[in-house]
Design an enzyme around this catalytic site. Structure first.
Site, PDB file in Angstrom:
ATOM      1  N   PHE A  66       0.820  -1.208   0.000  1.00 54.63           N
ATOM      2  CA  PHE A  66       0.000   0.000   0.000  1.00 54.63           C
ATOM      3  C   PHE A  66       0.855   1.259   0.000  1.00 54.63           C
ATOM      4  CE2 PHE A  66      -3.387  -2.847   1.970  1.00 54.63           C
ATOM      5  CZ  PHE A  66      -3.922  -3.125   0.732  1.00 54.63           C
ATOM      6  N   ASP A  67       2.075   1.194   0.507  1.00 55.58           N
ATOM      7  CA  ASP A  67       3.016   2.296   0.293  1.00 55.58           C
ATOM      8  C   ASP A  67       3.281   2.458  -1.201  1.00 55.58           C
ATOM      9  OD1 ASP A  67       3.625   3.482   2.749  1.00 55.58           O
ATOM     10  OD2 ASP A  67       5.124   1.993   3.253  1.00 55.58           O
ATOM     11  N   VAL A  68       3.505   1.339  -1.872  1.00 55.22           N
ATOM     12  CA  VAL A  68       3.801   1.397  -3.307  1.00 55.22           C
ATOM     13  C   VAL A  68       2.592   1.901  -4.091  1.00 55.22           C
ATOM     14  CG1 VAL A  68       4.412   0.028  -5.331  1.00 55.22           C
ATOM     15  CG2 VAL A  68       5.549  -0.411  -3.146  1.00 55.22           C
TER      16      VAL A  68
END
Length: 397
Positions: free
Chosen positions: A179-181
């Protein structure tokens, strides 16, 4: 890994579809740095502003390359690092000079954390009306104002962990900070959209992104199933909730992934397995029936696949256009991409000190991505950035 200061001319030496745009990057760790690296790869001049201690990810070891965290290396190439303590008046003035020259400011401070420096979105909108201010948080600036923005927390609270893992096992995290990506990708897309809009309106705007909203978007069919019809999915292991067969199946020696996304592919599968009658069985003819009877079908497929090795089945299925794949390790996946001519590994930096990294995912036909600069050491580009700022100020006077 030896890193030396960049020459002053290096700050504006980039080329590509975003050449000429300047990004003031006040972000840390992954979501923001991944977004700004994509922009830097495309030619934007990215000034990475770091606190005296540096980006947290510099310390995230193992693994490392010659003492440098590969986590940090993964999302910081083609940038220029300068250390600024925003609590210091002179350093804050330099930060303002950088933003004076910038088209975009990217930051992932806690909501309100930059207000005391006059760098919150309202303050930047007043001082730099043409600036695009992209702010990334964990859970938004309203009810999630005080919640820390770690990817694993978003995985836990978005539902991802509940739908990941074996049906009879515990909830499971993904093997990467996905989810960072995804938030980084959304940030890059949002910035590009805002730059296009500004080209006609002449005005900047603020963008707000958060891990949880990006997670819910990234869970696509799973979250839409709940929003559209109240379906609450649970863990299915490696099974797909809407398709079967679609996952790993045991052959004589190891597992092979088989993906049948439609009835025609299933018919080809059964033909290769020597059991074409399965495709005519009313229980298995169509997607919905195969889903309802997946346990029976799984038993039949497993007994057929047990007669040959995974490689033998892979070769036979590939020849007949049945989507399938061996399960590879990261090393094997990178090697496969190389064998397919995808050139997954690039050398970032000059020939003498280049660092091997994973390539930018987009191929541009006229303005190819370049990798002139390896991820910078902390404060590596201070003199270059200050020289660049002085040049730009001289040009505007």
């Amino acid at each position: 890994m030896t890193q030396t200061a960049s020459p002053p001319t290096a700050v504006d030496a980039s080329a590509g579809p975003l050449a000429g745009f300047v990004i003031a990057d006040f972000s840390r760790v992954l979501a923001g740095p991944y977004a700004t690296m994509l922009l830097a790869d495309m030619g934007a001049t990215v000034i990475k502003v770091e606190a005296p201690g540096g980006d947290d990810s510099r310390q995230w070891i193992p693994p490392h390359r010659e003492g440098v965290s590969t986590y940090y290396l993964s999302c910081n190439r083609n940038k220029h690092s300068i250390v600024l303590d925003l609590k210091d008046e002179e350093d804050l003035a330099v930060a303002y000079q950088i933003i004076d020259s910038a088209d975009v400011l990217v930051e992932n401070f806690k909501p309100g954390g930059l207000a005391r420096f006059g760098l919150d979105r309202d303050s930047t909108a007043r001082r730099w009306p043409g600036l695009i201010h992209a702010s990334i948080t964990g859970f938004g600036s309203r009810g999630g104002h005080d919640m820390p923005g770690y990817d694993l927390l978003a995985q836990a609270m978005s539902g991802l962990m509940v739908v990941t893992g074996s049906p009879d096992g515990p909830p499971q995290r993904a093997g990467v900070a996905m989810f960072d990506v995804i938030t980084g990708l959304h940030t890059a897309v949002g910035i590009l959209g805002a730059l296009i809009e500004r080209s006609t309106s002449g005005e900047g705007q603020s963008l707000e992104l958060n891990l949880l909203t990006s997670a819910l978007s990234g869970l696509v069919n799973q979250t839409t199933g709940y929003a559209a019809c109240g379906n609450v999915p649970m863990r299915l292991g490696n099974d797909h909730p809407s398709l079967f067969p679609y996952g790993p199946f045991m052959a004589a020696d190891r597992e092979l992934v088989i993906c049948c996304g439609n009835d025609a592919q299933f018919r080809r599968l059964t033909a290769v397995l020597g059991a074409p009658e399965l495709a005519e069985d009313p229980r298995f003819q169509h997607v919905a029936e195969r889903n309802a009877s997946r346990d029976d079908l799984r038993d039949r497929l497993t007994s057929l696949l047990a007669t040959r090795t995974a490689q033998e089945w892979f070769d036979a299925l590939q020849q007949q256009g049945v989507p399938c794949a061996p399960i590879l390790g990261i090393d094997e996946g990178v090697d496969l991409a190389a064998q397919l001519g995808l050139e997954p590994v690039v050398q970032a930096g000059s020939a003498g000190d280049a660092v091997p990294l994973i390539r930018h995912p987009v191929d541009f036909s006229r303005t190819p991505v370049q990798y002139p600069k390896q991820p910078p050491a902390l404060d590596q580009d201070r003199e270059a950035v200050l020289h660049w700022l002085a040049q730009r100020q001289g040009e505007t006077q």
